[in-house]
Design a protein around this motif. Structure first.
Motif, PDB file in Angstrom:
ATOM      1  N   GLY A 156      -7.853  -1.389  -5.488  1.00 58.34           N
ATOM      2  CA  GLY A 156      -8.452  -0.534  -4.472  1.00 58.34           C
ATOM      3  C   GLY A 156      -7.691   0.766  -4.294  1.00 58.34           C
ATOM      4  N   ASP A 157      -7.233   1.361  -5.397  1.00 60.32           N
ATOM      5  CA  ASP A 157      -6.472   2.619  -5.358  1.00 60.32           C
ATOM      6  C   ASP A 157      -5.215   2.532  -4.502  1.00 60.32           C
ATOM      7  OD1 ASP A 157      -8.298   3.852  -7.040  1.00 60.32           O
ATOM      8  OD2 ASP A 157      -9.568   4.473  -5.370  1.00 60.32           O
ATOM      9  N   SER A 158      -4.632   1.355  -4.443  1.00 59.55           N
ATOM     10  CA  SER A 158      -3.440   1.164  -3.645  1.00 59.55           C
ATOM     11  C   SER A 158      -2.465   0.276  -4.419  1.00 59.55           C
ATOM     12  CB  SER A 158      -3.807   0.510  -2.310  1.00 59.55           C
ATOM     13  OG  SER A 158      -2.656   0.319  -1.538  1.00 59.55           O
ATOM     14  N   ARG A 159      -1.191   0.654  -4.416  1.00 55.73           N
ATOM     15  CA  ARG A 159      -0.152  -0.084  -5.133  1.00 55.73           C
ATOM     16  C   ARG A 159       0.721  -0.836  -4.132  1.00 55.73           C
ATOM     17  NH1 ARG A 159       2.396  -0.525 -10.020  1.00 55.73           N
ATOM     18  NH2 ARG A 159       0.806   0.807 -10.933  1.00 55.73           N
ATOM     19  N   ARG A 168       1.759   4.833  -0.735  1.00 57.29           N
ATOM     20  CA  ARG A 168       1.104   6.126  -0.938  1.00 57.29           C
ATOM     21  C   ARG A 168       2.220   7.125  -1.227  1.00 57.29           C
ATOM     22  NH1 ARG A 168      -2.710   2.923  -0.227  1.00 57.29           N
ATOM     23  NH2 ARG A 168      -4.522   3.249   1.087  1.00 57.29           N
ATOM     24  N   ARG A 203      -5.341  -3.947   3.307  1.00 56.49           N
ATOM     25  CA  ARG A 203      -5.845  -2.781   2.572  1.00 56.49           C
ATOM     26  C   ARG A 203      -6.617  -1.824   3.472  1.00 56.49           C
ATOM     27  NH1 ARG A 203      -9.135  -3.985  -2.619  1.00 56.49           N
ATOM     28  NH2 ARG A 203      -9.113  -5.878  -1.429  1.00 56.49           N
ATOM     29  N   GLU A 250      -1.962  -3.188  -8.389  1.00 57.32           N
ATOM     30  CA  GLU A 250      -2.725  -2.028  -7.951  1.00 57.32           C
ATOM     31  C   GLU A 250      -4.172  -2.465  -7.852  1.00 57.32           C
ATOM     32  OE1 GLU A 250      -3.019   2.734  -8.803  1.00 57.32           O
ATOM     33  OE2 GLU A 250      -1.878   1.464 -10.162  1.00 57.32           O
ATOM     34  N   HIS A 285       0.825  -1.218   0.000  1.00 59.00           N
ATOM     35  CA  HIS A 285       0.000   0.000   0.000  1.00 59.00           C
ATOM     36  C   HIS A 285       0.856   1.263   0.000  1.00 59.00           C
ATOM     37  CE1 HIS A 285      -3.265  -2.730   0.595  1.00 59.00           C
ATOM     38  NE2 HIS A 285      -2.659  -3.218   1.652  1.00 59.00           N
TER      39      HIS A 285
END
Length: 180
Positions: A117-120, A43, A152, A115, A41
């Protein structure tokens, strides 16, 4: 070997969430004898959780030389999703990160980026003896997907679980190998 990995993953997958993360990391440790680095995750440029089990001398060298800035596996993981072998990234290794990793025993490996759920999440896995088999790669990426899903939504996790994850993240990263 594949049936063993598949059975191990199935057993781990069926465990309750709060008991799953540590066994998943232990399974990775078995499949990746030279270690791994998982940034969950990410950011901007900072992961929520970072698990590293490479040997201490490699982590120290990598950190001291600021190799994250020129590491072709990291660059590939930020620009792509899927899986790529280190061999296929060697032509993008102008700074010699992969050559230096090989000098530390990390001769074979692959990077996996996802990637969801808008998370890498980006991870790299290593061996010293041979390339990972297709079955091992598949098992590893399935475990990574599960780790990504389980971590997540930290708002849904109990505070004790978040604290345990952070402690495990620090322990693995600073110890270089899991403490058993």
């Amino acid at each position: 070997m594949f049936l063993f990995l598949q059975q191990k993953y199935t057993e781990i997958y069926e465990m309750r969430t709060e008991l799953t993360i540590s066994p998943l990391l232990s399974a990775l440790d078995e499949i990746c004898p030279s270690g791994y680095a998982i940034a969950l995750h990410i950011r901007f440029t900072t992961p929520m959780f970072l698990f590293q089990t490479y040997k201490r001398d490699w982590i120290d060298t990598y950190t001291r030389k600021g190799m994250v800035m020129t590491d072709p596996t990291v660059r590939w993981g930020f620009e792509n999703t899927g899986t790529q072998t280190w061999d296929n990234l060697s032509d993008q290794d102008d700074a010699g990160v992969l050559r230096e990793a090989a000098a530390h025993g990390l001769k074979f490996g692959f990077v996996h980026a996802m990637e969801a759920g808008d998370s890498r999440t980006v991870a790299s896995y290593a061996r010293s003896d041979r390339n990972f088999s297709d079955a091992e790669t598949s098992a590893i990426t399935a475990i990574m997907t599960k780790l990504h899903e389980l971590t997540r939504d930290t708002d849904a996790l109990p505070a004790a679980e978040i604290a345990a994850l952070k402690t495990l993240s620090i322990t693995l990263t600073h110890a270089g190998r899991p403490i058993t």
